[in-house]
Enzyme design. Structure first.
Site, PDB file in Angstrom:
ATOM      1  N   HIS A   1     -13.236 -57.443  42.880  1.00  0.00           N
ATOM      2  CA  HIS A   1     -12.558 -57.520  44.179  1.00  0.00           C
ATOM      3  C   HIS A   1     -12.986 -56.363  45.087  1.00  0.00           C
ATOM      4  CE1 HIS A   1      -9.025 -58.407  46.821  1.00  0.00           C
ATOM      5  NE2 HIS A   1      -9.120 -57.105  47.056  1.00  0.00           N
ATOM      6  N   GLU A   2     -12.888 -55.155  44.591  1.00  0.00           N
ATOM      7  CA  GLU A   2     -13.220 -54.000  45.445  1.00  0.00           C
ATOM      8  C   GLU A   2     -14.705 -53.989  45.780  1.00  0.00           C
ATOM      9  OE1 GLU A   2     -10.631 -52.985  46.605  1.00  0.00           O
ATOM     10  OE2 GLU A   2      -9.200 -53.437  45.019  1.00  0.00           O
TER      11      GLU A   2
ATOM     12  N   GLU B   1      -6.086 -46.476  53.470  1.00  0.00           N
ATOM     13  CA  GLU B   1      -5.581 -47.756  53.967  1.00  0.00           C
ATOM     14  C   GLU B   1      -4.062 -47.812  53.743  1.00  0.00           C
ATOM     15  OE1 GLU B   1      -7.270 -51.271  52.199  1.00  0.00           O
ATOM     16  OE2 GLU B   1      -6.326 -52.560  53.670  1.00  0.00           O
TER      17      GLU B   1
ATOM     18  N   HIS C   1     -15.467 -56.400  48.591  1.00  0.00           N
ATOM     19  CA  HIS C   1     -15.070 -55.915  49.918  1.00  0.00           C
ATOM     20  C   HIS C   1     -16.238 -55.256  50.653  1.00  0.00           C
ATOM     21  CE1 HIS C   1     -10.876 -56.689  50.572  1.00  0.00           C
ATOM     22  NE2 HIS C   1     -10.420 -55.963  49.568  1.00  0.00           N
TER      23      HIS C   1
ATOM     24  N   ALA D   1      -6.324 -50.655  43.425  1.00  0.00           N
ATOM     25  CA  ALA D   1      -7.608 -50.014  43.689  1.00  0.00           C
ATOM     26  C   ALA D   1      -7.920 -50.123  45.173  1.00  0.00           C
ATOM     27  CB  ALA D   1      -8.723 -50.679  42.894  1.00  0.00           C
ATOM     28  N   MET D   2      -8.925 -49.349  45.608  1.00  0.00           N
ATOM     29  CA  MET D   2      -9.237 -49.276  47.035  1.00  0.00           C
ATOM     30  C   MET D   2     -10.747 -49.251  47.249  1.00  0.00           C
ATOM     31  SD  MET D   2      -8.181 -49.096  50.122  1.00  0.00           S
ATOM     32  CE  MET D   2      -9.359 -49.040  51.465  1.00  0.00           C
ATOM     33  N   GLU D   3     -11.188 -50.025  48.246  1.00  0.00           N
ATOM     34  CA  GLU D   3     -12.616 -50.324  48.432  1.00  0.00           C
ATOM     35  C   GLU D   3     -13.365 -49.339  49.323  1.00  0.00           C
ATOM     36  OE1 GLU D   3     -10.017 -52.114  49.756  1.00  0.00           O
ATOM     37  OE2 GLU D   3     -10.527 -52.888  51.733  1.00  0.00           O
ATOM     38  N   ASN D   4     -12.961 -48.065  49.424  1.00  0.00           N
ATOM     39  CA  ASN D   4     -13.657 -47.087  50.271  1.00  0.00           C
ATOM     40  C   ASN D   4     -15.172 -47.223  50.145  1.00  0.00           C
ATOM     41  OD1 ASN D   4     -10.997 -45.772  50.504  1.00  0.00           O
ATOM     42  ND2 ASN D   4     -11.413 -45.214  48.384  1.00  0.00           N
TER      43      ASN D   4
ATOM     44  N   GLU E   1      -8.577 -59.618  52.878  1.00  0.00           N
ATOM     45  CA  GLU E   1      -7.925 -59.714  51.571  1.00  0.00           C
ATOM     46  C   GLU E   1      -7.897 -61.147  51.030  1.00  0.00           C
ATOM     47  OE1 GLU E   1      -7.643 -57.289  49.788  1.00  0.00           O
ATOM     48  OE2 GLU E   1      -7.497 -55.567  51.131  1.00  0.00           O
TER      49      GLU E   1
HETATM   50  N1  BES Z   1      -7.515 -52.803  50.138  1.00  0.00           N
HETATM   51  C1  BES Z   1      -6.700 -52.985  48.988  1.00  0.00           C
HETATM   52  C2  BES Z   1      -5.980 -51.751  48.567  1.00  0.00           C
HETATM   53  C3  BES Z   1      -4.751 -51.456  49.381  1.00  0.00           C
HETATM   54  C4  BES Z   1      -3.636 -52.212  49.220  1.00  0.00           C
HETATM   55  C5  BES Z   1      -4.703 -50.422  50.271  1.00  0.00           C
HETATM   56  C6  BES Z   1      -2.503 -51.913  49.971  1.00  0.00           C
HETATM   57  C7  BES Z   1      -3.583 -50.148  51.010  1.00  0.00           C
HETATM   58  C8  BES Z   1      -2.467 -50.901  50.855  1.00  0.00           C
HETATM   59  C9  BES Z   1      -7.526 -53.435  47.790  1.00  0.00           C
HETATM   60  O1  BES Z   1      -8.696 -54.086  48.111  1.00  0.00           O
HETATM   61  C10 BES Z   1      -6.691 -54.428  47.053  1.00  0.00           C
HETATM   62  O2  BES Z   1      -6.449 -55.469  47.567  1.00  0.00           O
HETATM   63  N2  BES Z   1      -6.240 -54.086  45.852  1.00  0.00           N
HETATM   64  C11 BES Z   1      -5.354 -54.896  45.074  1.00  0.00           C
HETATM   65  C12 BES Z   1      -6.023 -55.482  43.875  1.00  0.00           C
HETATM   66  C13 BES Z   1      -6.729 -56.756  44.167  1.00  0.00           C
HETATM   67  C14 BES Z   1      -7.473 -57.258  42.967  1.00  0.00           C
HETATM   68  C15 BES Z   1      -5.825 -57.843  44.674  1.00  0.00           C
HETATM   69  C16 BES Z   1      -4.235 -53.990  44.644  1.00  0.00           C
HETATM   70  O3  BES Z   1      -4.374 -52.780  44.792  1.00  0.00           O
HETATM   71  O4  BES Z   1      -3.232 -54.506  44.178  1.00  0.00           O
HETATM   72 ZN    ZN Z   2      -8.501 -56.075  48.653  1.00  0.00          ZN
END
Ligand code: BES
Ligand code: ZN
Length: 863
Positions: free
Chosen positions: A304-305, A128, A308, A269-272, A327
């Site tokens: 959070h992840e 992502e 998703h 983190a990332m929700e793959n 998000e």
């Molecule tokens: N999908 C995002 C990760 C992401 C962020 C991928 C930016 C690519 C670009 C993930 O779900 C996310 O939002 N992560 C947050 C933490 C969350 C608790 C707000 C992060 O990584 O800060």
């Molecule tokens: Zn997210």
């Protein structure tokens, strides 16, 4: 080594209004990886189906890739060409085809940490938003959903563990020391949710039985030696799975759920799908190395992840302009979860503090954008506090307007109607309207208009009947000079301070630019409790006497409103003092005393309430921010409160700290209050305090107390400071996450030599630009140190611009995230503003600057 694979491109602006459905869909994908740290060969077979009526070539996006071989339906194919970085395959008048493309990539040279990269000898992915195109040629847009089959082969010793999305359906060994695994994900997903991990990892295994009785295997994968620090994350995962069933009726949908922790990661983190990848800092926790805040971070990010899986994966986004659809909603869901798992009022206070610290300034500056942006140059720049945290507030307002039952009916309709689809924000609002039987026509403006609305209030009386007049304005933002009023829920109450009848908690729906709210009969001016629970993400302008605020701080029946009243009292005092007017310390001291003495059994709430507003938030209230005056006056008030309540603070610290292993909300609250006591006492400058703080540091049985004491000492120049920093360094030099704290507390320091200290820390052998956590722990902490960053000679600005210039070629995403603080120049005096602009210009003058940094710096310069 720097990553030269993505060459600079002239900025191209992508517009939301240009959206067109994809001409080709890709229902199935087979990927074949021959893994190596320096060379990984990728074979991709895309089965493509034409959705356009007329023949049209297939465009596959690429980023730094070269096609080694192209086949169509099993035959070598020559009808292709490159258009920039993209591969265009001419398929004639075919409506179906299997397109195979071979490429090779170099994960070890991938310093951007986007696509497939190496971290500590392991291979992992981050796709992502547009990283999949750095692995193989692909449409790489979220409205193209495919079933994936992933085969990977690699050396057994280097990569004993091979993971991807879905289920492992076969594995075997080669006779050359290699092994392979075949993974299949039955759920169609967009390419940004693809993941692959290969490395030497150990696992903490557990399981969860879903509400329909299916058993899910859970695994948290880390480097050997870290498995003992994964228990909290595992518990958070199981709690999240149960919570989503109970609160949203959503069950997990695979037999396997894996999480891998990596230390080099751009984000949290990332929700793959079925294979979440996490920054180690949001997985690893034990009392010796993680603070209570770290524990809460792990719980919140794991949730959070996980959430998703429904809000993002089962229902995904049609295009990246819809990012807040997944998000904003998911942040709202993780906030609600954390509120349920701990103290709801304290969680709300923390969330609002973050919104005001990160989102309000964004909404008031050159990078302001609606939660659903209209255009972007680089989508990575739009993972913002606006899309996330204001986005969550917009969902929260709908939940408030609908009430719990109708909100649940709305989310049920949304999930059921759009399951398996790539949806839009409009789809979400429509589901809320239909499920909740409400007209949200005007409410939709929250998706279109940037800027924080301002409510100006006046109270009036006519023959004993009181009324509240509300004027709503939304400030102009870049590209949006004129704004319309927005629909919002405003929770209010009014109290008769002499004990007469009050207006109980009332929900008012605001829609007009002006609106009058009848409050009823009061013998005297009632004390008004406004925007209770922060029901709307707005700024409220309402003049209230210190006595009224103090009364509310003590008597309001909404804890959030009590907190707000005390904060407002402190803020009014500090803003006046920083602007050169005499400070009213006594009223604040009285209110703090009352809150502290009446603390009952909620130390966490008390700790939040008696904390002084941050320097940045004080600055946000001023016409022109004066960082030096703010620091001086805030320290003066802190010292005054410290001295006036010296006995109380000492008594709090003299009590026994709860054991670090006790993570109950109450124990966390006690530790938080002890941390606040340390800060107040240290501000007094009383001679024995450094020794007392050092005692807390030495006696600490966990990281919360240890870090609080260290951070307190770091502000001063006592011998104890140097000693504690040294002990801490020696003890934790081999633990990167704790070493980050060592850098961080020094960059936060209120000492006058912090700019110089940060310069020196950047030369420290343990500092590196290749680890984003380390960069953030030093430079991210520094930009949050208002008086240091805005040091009058501009040295702080130079420091950050130098960092951006050095980091951009290696990791543009992380570099670009350091720019917004330089973009706040309009808020400062002309001398500072000129120096900030000069640094932005210096950044922009660098040859070969990334699209990420170019967009942020050029927009920041416009003001
Ligand atoms: N999908 C995002 C990760 C992401 C962020 C991928 C930016 C690519 C670009 C993930 O779900 C996310 O939002 N992560 C947050 C933490 C969350 C608790 C707000 C992060 O990584 O800060
Ligand atoms: Zn997210």
């Amino acid at each position: 080594m720097t990553d030269a694979s993505s060459s600079p491109v002239p900025p191209v602006t992508i517009h939301r209004s240009d959206y067109r459905p994809p001409e080709w869909q890709v229902p199935d994908i087979a990927l074949d990886f021959a893994l190596g740290l320096d060379t990984t060969r990728v074979g991709a077979a895309l089965s493509v189906v034409r959705h356009a009526d007329a023949p049209t070539p297939l465009t596959l996006r690429g980023d730094g890739l070269t096609p080694l071989a192209v086949c169509v339906d099993g035959e070598s194919w020559n009808d292709w060409h490159m258009e920039g970085a993209d591969l265009i395959v001419d398929l004639g008048d075919r409506t179906h085809a299997v397109v195979e493309v071979d490429t090779a990539i170099d994960p070890a040279a991938n310093t951007q940490l986007m696509g497939l990269y190496a971290s500590n000898g392991m291979l992992c992915t981050q796709c992502e938003a547009e990283g999949f195109r750095r692995i193989t040629f692909h449409p790489d847009r979220p409205d193209v959903l495919s079933r994936y089959k992933v085969r990977m082969t690699g050396d057994k010793t280097a990569f004993p563990i091979l993971l991807s999305n879905g289920n492992c359906i076969a594995k075997g060994e080669g006779d050359d020391g290699s092994h392979w695994a075949l993974w299949e994900d039955p759920w169609p997903k967009p390419s940004y949710l693809f993941a692959l991990v290969a490395g030497d990892l150990v696992v903490n295994r557990d399981s969860f039985t879903t509400m329909s009785g299916r058993k899910v295997e859970l695994g948290i994968w880390v480097r050997a030696g870290d498995e003992g620090r994964t228990g909290h994350a595992m518990q958070a995962l199981k709690d999240s799975m149960a919570w989503d069933e109970r609160v949203y009726g959503r069950e997990y949908d695979l037999d396997l759920f894996n999480i891998v922790a990596v230390s080099d990661f751009n984000m949290g983190a990332m929700e793959n799908k079925g294979l979440n990848i996490f920054n180690t800092r949001y997985i690893l926790a034990d009392p010796d190395t993680a603070t209570d805040l770290d524990y809460d971070g792990v719980q919140g990010v794991v949730a959070h992840e996980y959430f998703h899986n429904w809000s993002g994966n089962r229902v995904t986004c049609r295009d990246w302009f819809q990012l807040s659809l997944k998000e904003g909603f998911t942040v709202y869901r993780d906030q609600s979860f954390s509120a349920d798992m701990g103290s709801a009022p304290v969680k709300r206070i923390e969330d609002v503090r973050l919104l005001r610290a990160a989102q309000f300034p964004e909404d008031a500056g050159p990078l302001a954008h609606p939660i659903r942006p209209d255009s972007y140059q680089e989508i990575s720049n739009f993972y913002t506090a606006t899309v996330y945290n204001k986005g969550a507030e917009i969902i929260r307002m709908m939940a408030t307007l609908l009430g719990p039952q109708r909100f649940r009916a709305g989310t049920d309709l949304y999930f059921d109607r759009h399951d398996g689809e790539a949806a839009t924000c409009e789809d979400f609002v429509r589901a809320m309207e239909e499920g909740g039987a409400i007209d949200l026509t005007q409410f939709r403006r929250w998706y279109e208009q940037a800027g924080t609305p301002r409510l100006t209030l006046t109270l009036s009386e006519d023959q004993g009947q009181w009324a509240l007049d509300v004027v709503q304005t939304v400030p102009p933002t870049p590209g949006q000079p004129e704004k319309l009023p927005m629909m919002m829920p405003l929770r209010i109450a009014a109290f008769d301070r002499s004990g007469g009848a009050s207006l109980p908690d009332t929900l008012v729906t605001l829609t007009g630019a002006t609106q009058r709210i009848a409050l009823g009969a009061f013998g005297a001016r009632p004390a008004l409790s406004i925007n209770r629970g922060f029901s709307a993400p707005v700024i409220v302008d309402f003049e209230r006497a210190p006595g009224e605020l103090a009364w509310l701080a003590a008597h309001d029946d909404d804890p959030f409103a009590r907190y707000e009243a005390l904060q407002q009292l402190m803020l009014d005092t500090l803003v006046a003092a920083a602007a050169g007017n005499a400070a009213h310390h006594p009223a604040v001291i009285d209110a703090v005393t009352q809150t502290l003495r009446g603390r009952g059994d909620d130390p966490a709430f008390v700790a939040e309430a008696v904390l002084l507003p941050s320097e940045a938030f004080i600055g946000d209230q001023m016409l022109t921010v004066d960082p030096d005056a703010i620091r001086r006056e805030r320290l003066a008030l802190q010292a005054a409160i410290g001295r006036a309540l010296e006995d109380e603070w000492r008594a709090i610290l003299a009590g026994k700290a709860p054991p670090a292993t006790d993570l109950s909300p109450h124990a966390k609250g006690e530790r938080r209050l002890r941390g606040v006591a340390l800060a107040y006492l240290a501000a007094t400058g009383i001679a024995d305090i450094p020794a007392l703080v050092f005692g807390v540091f030495s006696d600490a049985d966990g990281m919360t107390e240890r870090q609080a004491a260290l951070a307190t000492l770091a502000h001063g120049d006592s011998d104890e400071r140097a000693h504690a920093l040294d002990i801490f360094y020696q003890r934790y030099r081999d633990n990167p996450l704790v070493l980050d704290k060592w850098f961080q507390v020094q960059a936060w320091s209120m000492r006058p030599d912090t700019v110089e200290a940060v310069h020196q820390l950047a030369e420290h052998p343990d500092f590196t630009l290749s680890n984003p956590n380390r960069v953030r722990s030093l430079y991210g902490a520094f930009t949050g140190n208002q008086a240091a960053f805005h040091q009058a000679d501009g040295a702080g600005y130079r420091l950050i611009a130098d960092l951006v210039i050095a980091l951009d070629p290696r990791n543009p995403q992380t570099a670009a995230r350091m720019i917004p603080p330089l973009g706040r120049w309009k808020r400062f005096d002309e001398a500072r503003a000129a120096m900030m602009r000069a640094e932005l210009e210096r950044i922009l003058a660098q040859p070969g600057l990334s699209r990420d940094t170019t967009e942020q710096a050029s927009k920041s310069l416009l003001g």
